[in-house]
Scaffold this active site. Structure first.
Site, mmCIF file in Angstrom:
data_model
loop_
_atom_site.group_PDB
_atom_site.id
_atom_site.type_symbol
_atom_site.label_atom_id
_atom_site.label_comp_id
_atom_site.label_asym_id
_atom_site.label_seq_id
_atom_site.Cartn_x
_atom_site.Cartn_y
_atom_site.Cartn_z
ATOM 1 C CE LYS A 67 58.946 33.029 23.623
ATOM 2 N NZ LYS A 67 59.790 34.247 23.735
ATOM 3 C CB SER A 142 57.357 36.158 25.908
ATOM 4 O OG SER A 142 58.545 36.165 25.138
ATOM 5 C CB SER A 166 61.303 37.304 26.460
ATOM 6 O OG SER A 166 60.300 38.287 26.351
#
Length: 410
Positions: A67, A142, A166
């Site tokens: 990420k 996210s 997330s």
């Protein structure tokens, strides 16, 4: 039998093939990955023995993605914030370093929502990520880029983080597997934004995997010494687990009803557990779950035990730039002049409003503590709760702004 170079080349080609459609990998490091793969092949040629290599390098030669909110040396670390578009990581986040030391080979970094605080992975730096099963639908957020890249077979292991769904929502929307560990097991160091104050109790770094069987090994590597806080070496008898299920939150007015196909899927899971294990799954109704969004919001903005205020989201929006005024930013957004996404601006406005209701927030924080006690009493050391990760299947793009509180299921 294949070489590590051949494996990495296959994943590189897969990313080149599908990334123009899904926009999940926002910056690659293919050349470096291939060089690292050559080093792995050289190591394998030295005949050190499989047992030695497996113990020392449990992820030797395995392609992974990270990420973008996490530091990966030489890669951007913007978290979707335009003011940070020139920030390049000069070191690795702790979990990234541990994965590398275990032999994993990072292929690149993946998209997230602006400042990791929305459940559609879209920002003004990299644009929008699309669900590989339906390009018109979201990947979640996210850690949505990770969910999408794993579902598209561009990677087998990913690094995610979760403060309000997330990891769990992207895993659900993309049909892959994610785990939000217990707080304090896996270090959060080296990501932006990191948690401060009371939010350290909510932010967790964890594994995302294409295959469920990989979760335990990746968790062990990411946790390092912290794995001792868990009981992963103890054998578990599924027949002795206390299974509970809850179909929905009880009917919050802020959240969509649970889709019929999700209810049907959960019903099949319950039937399978009861028939396969010969146990009874207990239906429960936890009434405070109806207020999940309100509780989460109040606790996220509350002071910690030392009286430290939670970091303001508007301060994060102003990182590497000028202070941000949400109302003014909204005016700019309406005429196409804002460098921020609408969800980020809306969160800044919501944060301002939350601080106006001190007594209401205090009651919600108290309710949250009571809910935690109720959950701990219900589950104990051997309980499992089956509960939807989200009330709907992956929504169409932009639609989350119409139902912004659906993340409350996580």
């Amino acid at each position: 039998q294949v070489t590590c170079v051949e494996v990495v080349e296959a994943y590189v080609e897969r990313i080149k093939e599908v990334n123009p459609l899904i926009n999940a990998v926002v910056k690659d490091r293919f050349e470096e990955a291939l060089q690292e793969a050559r080093q792995v092949d050289k190591l394998l040629s030295e005949g050190l023995g499989d047992d030695y290599l497996e113990e020392k390098f449990p992820l030797l030669g395995v392609p992974i993605t990270v990420k973008e909110a996490f530091s990966l040396h030489g890669m951007p670390n913007t978290s979707g914030l335009v003011n940070r578009r020139n920030v390049i990581a000069t070191s690795d986040a702790t979990v990234v370093s541990r994965l590398k030391q275990a032999g994993a080979i990072p292929l690149g970094v993946t998209n997230c929502s602006e400042l990791c605080m929305w459940y559609e992975s879209s920002n003004k730096v990299y644009g929008r990520t699309n669900n590989p099963y339906d390009l018109q639908r979201i990947v979640g957020g996210s850690s949505g880029g990770e969910g999408g890249v794993l579902a598209a077979a561009c990677s087998v292991i990913g690094v995610g983080s979760d403060i309000g769904g997330s990891i769990r929502m992207p895993a659900f929307f993309n049909g892959v597997f994610g785990h939000k560990p217990t707080t304090g097991v896996v270090p959060n160091d080296g990501q932006f934004p990191n948690a401060h104050g009371v939010r350290t109790s909510y932010l967790c770094t964890g594994p995302m995997c294409r295959y469920a069987e990989d979760l335990e090994l990746v968790l062990r590597v990411m946790a390092g010494p912290g794995v001792s806080k868990l009981k992963l070496n103890e054998k578990v008898s599924l027949e002795k687990i206390k299974f509970h299920c809850m179909d929905h939150d009880g009917g919050s007015v802020f959240v969509s009803p649970v889709d019929k196909e999700i209810l049907q899927a959960q019903k099949k899971v319950v039937e399978h557990i009861e028939s396969d294990l010969g146990v009874r799954v207990q239906r429960v109704a936890i009434h405070k779950m109806k207020y999940s969004f309100q509780i989460w919001s109040a606790m996220m903005s509350s002071k910690d035990s030392n009286g430290q205020e939670a970091q303001r989201f508007t301060d994060l929006l102003g990182d590497h730039g000028k202070p941000v005024w949400p109302l003014w930013e909204l005016m700019k957004w309406l005429v196409g002049m804002s460098s921020h996404t609408l969800p980020a601006i809306a969160l800044g406005l919501t944060e301002k409003l939350m601080k106006l209701n001190h007594s209401g927030n205090a009651k919600l924080v108290s309710m949250g503590k009571s809910l935690q006690e109720e959950m701990e009493a219900l589950l104990g050391q051997d309980g499992v709760l089956l509960y939807p990760s989200h009330p709907t299947i992956a929504p169409k793009h932009h639609s989350p702004i119409c139902m912004p509180f659906n993340f409350a299921y996580t």
